[in-house]
Design a protein around this motif. Structure first.
Motif, short mmCIF file in Angstrom:
data_model
loop_
_atom_site.label_atom_id
_atom_site.label_comp_id
_atom_site.label_asym_id
_atom_site.label_seq_id
_atom_site.Cartn_x
_atom_site.Cartn_y
_atom_site.Cartn_z
N THR A 22 10.87 8.90 46.18
CA THR A 22 10.68 8.88 44.74
C THR A 22 11.01 10.24 44.12
N LEU A 23 10.48 11.30 44.71
CA LEU A 23 10.74 12.64 44.18
C LEU A 23 12.21 13.01 44.29
N ARG A 24 12.84 12.63 45.39
CA ARG A 24 14.27 12.91 45.54
C ARG A 24 15.08 12.16 44.49
N LEU A 25 14.69 10.93 44.20
CA LEU A 25 15.41 10.14 43.19
C LEU A 25 15.33 10.79 41.82
N PHE A 26 14.12 11.23 41.43
CA PHE A 26 13.99 11.89 40.13
C PHE A 26 14.75 13.21 40.10
N SER A 27 14.74 13.93 41.21
CA SER A 27 15.51 15.18 41.26
C SER A 27 17.00 14.91 41.11
N ASP A 28 17.50 13.86 41.76
CA ASP A 28 18.92 13.52 41.65
C ASP A 28 19.28 13.08 40.23
N CYS A 29 18.29 12.62 39.48
CA CYS A 29 18.52 12.23 38.08
C CYS A 29 18.47 13.44 37.15
N GLY A 30 18.26 14.63 37.70
CA GLY A 30 18.23 15.84 36.88
C GLY A 30 16.89 16.11 36.24
N ILE A 31 15.83 15.52 36.76
CA ILE A 31 14.50 15.71 36.20
C ILE A 31 13.77 16.79 37.00
N SER A 32 13.39 17.85 36.34
CA SER A 32 12.69 18.96 36.98
C SER A 32 11.19 18.79 36.77
N LEU A 33 10.45 18.67 37.88
CA LEU A 33 9.02 18.40 37.81
C LEU A 33 8.20 19.62 38.17
N ASN A 34 7.09 19.79 37.48
CA ASN A 34 6.16 20.88 37.75
C ASN A 34 5.10 20.36 38.72
N LEU A 35 5.41 20.45 40.01
CA LEU A 35 4.56 19.86 41.05
C LEU A 35 3.62 20.88 41.64
N HIS A 36 2.35 20.51 41.74
CA HIS A 36 1.36 21.29 42.46
C HIS A 36 0.55 20.33 43.32
N GLU A 37 0.38 20.65 44.57
CA GLU A 37 -0.22 19.72 45.52
C GLU A 37 -1.59 19.24 45.08
N ALA A 38 -2.39 20.11 44.48
CA ALA A 38 -3.76 19.74 44.12
C ALA A 38 -3.85 18.98 42.80
N ARG A 39 -2.77 18.96 42.02
CA ARG A 39 -2.81 18.33 40.72
C ARG A 39 -2.27 16.90 40.78
N LEU A 40 -2.94 16.00 40.10
CA LEU A 40 -2.56 14.59 40.11
C LEU A 40 -1.58 14.25 38.99
N ILE A 41 -1.36 15.17 38.05
CA ILE A 41 -0.39 14.96 36.99
C ILE A 41 0.70 16.02 37.12
N ALA A 42 1.96 15.55 37.17
CA ALA A 42 3.10 16.46 37.30
C ALA A 42 4.02 16.26 36.10
N PRO A 43 3.93 17.14 35.09
CA PRO A 43 4.81 16.99 33.92
C PRO A 43 6.24 17.40 34.25
N ALA A 44 7.19 16.76 33.59
CA ALA A 44 8.58 17.17 33.71
C ALA A 44 8.82 18.35 32.79
N GLU A 45 9.63 19.29 33.24
CA GLU A 45 9.91 20.49 32.45
C GLU A 45 11.03 20.26 31.44
N ASN A 46 11.86 19.25 31.67
CA ASN A 46 13.03 19.05 30.82
C ASN A 46 13.16 17.61 30.31
N TRP A 47 12.13 16.78 30.50
CA TRP A 47 12.13 15.40 30.02
C TRP A 47 10.76 15.10 29.41
N PRO A 48 10.67 14.20 28.44
CA PRO A 48 9.37 13.81 27.90
C PRO A 48 8.69 12.74 28.75
N LEU A 49 8.35 13.14 29.97
CA LEU A 49 7.66 12.23 30.88
C LEU A 49 6.79 13.03 31.83
#
Length: 295
Positions: A22-49
């Motif tokens: 799933t993460l690889r697919l979003f990365s291939d779509c050009g979506i940059s995610l702000n991922l932190h292992e302990a956090r359950l919400i990962a906002p995108a840095e360049n998309w409204p999602l």
């Protein structure tokens, strides 16, 4: 459930079989995610999602209850949840948006190797998917008893909890290690992108449309190859008949009038035998390349 924010909320598996794909697919779509292992919400840095990182068993409910807009979930988990919730009278509707090209597995019946050809009639079958199993048993007219386990299903026969199991199988290595043999596939699964029922806000709909276009482009690119070669003009029809492409591009070459360049996109495998046949027709500079992106 009514929300006022315009970000798309996408429920995904926090860890496990589908997480990496799933993460690889979003990365291939050009979506940059702000991922932190302990956090359950990962906002995108360049998309409204934003991603809601949860247990895979929770994803269908989040979609069916309208708490998330989209979800990436295994078809096996989705169908098990649909059957369970439907049996309880709870909301079980969703929109199937795309089948994704990862997470392939099968739900299979397995027995001890020495019993692999024996009848299932009257047997106990340990499983984490009792609703899928029960449906299959009813369809086959087999009277057997599902035994629900949440993990370590493979040890049930050895522990005397059941005579057979119904569990996910990829390679079959785990079954063999526990003295079990796969008997019959009852359900095939892969990752699915699903959406909640009901309308999205205009901004969310625009984001979803853009996301689906990129998903389609990524998946099509993964399945396709770009073919390039130089072909003799006098054998061009024979060359084109060998190429697994409906609309190849033929362009002149600057250095010669007897050859042309042929470019083609193929969704089929290009075998060595085909390349050798092209070579025998006088083709040269034959290249078969992966495609990174397509729109």
């Amino acid at each position: 459930m009514v929300r006022t924010d315009s970000k798309l909320k996408i429920a995904v598996q926090k860890s496990g079989r589908l997480s990496e794909g799933t993460l690889r697919l979003f990365s291939d779509c050009g979506i940059s995610l702000n991922l932190h292992e302990a956090r359950l919400i990962a906002p995108a840095e360049n998309w409204p999602l934003e991603l809601l990182r949860v247990r895979d068993d929770d994803i269908p409910g989040l979609i069916m209850d309208g708490a998330a807009d989209l979800g990436v979930v295994g078809e096996n988990v989705l169908e098990e949840a649909r059957l369970e919730r439907g049996g309880m009278g709870a909301a079980a509707e969703y929109r199937l948006l795309r089948s994704l090209d990862f997470g392939h597995c099968r739900l299979s019946i397995a027995q001890r190797t020495e019993d692999a050809n024996g009848s299932l009639e009257g047997q106990r079958i340990a499983t984490s998917y009792p609703y899928l199993l029960r449906r299959w048993l009813v369809q086959r007219g087999i009277r057997a008893t599902p035994v629900s386990l949440t993990g370590s299903v493979e040890v049930a026969p050895r522990a005397g909890l059941a005579e057979a199991i119904c569990d996910l199988v990829s390679s079959g290595t785990t079954l063999a290690a526990n003295g079990l043999q796969e008997r019959e596939v009852i359900f095939r699964s892969q990752a699915q992108l699903i959406g909640r029922m009901g309308p999205l806000q205009p901004e969310q709909s625009a984001t979803l449309d853009r996301l689906l276009r990129r998903l389609d482009g990524v998946q099509k690119a993964r399945e396709s190859k770009y073919i390039m070669l130089h072909a003799p003009k006098k054998r061009l029809e024979e060359v084109l008949s060998l190429l697994p492409s409906k609309h190849p591009t033929v362009v002149p070459l600057q250095h010669t009038r007897t050859e042309v360049a042929v470019h083609a996109v193929s969704a089929e495998t290009v075998f060595w035998e085909t390349m050798e046949q092209l070579r025998e027709l006088g083709c040269s500079s034959i290249l078969v390349l992966p495609i990174e992106k397509m729109l």
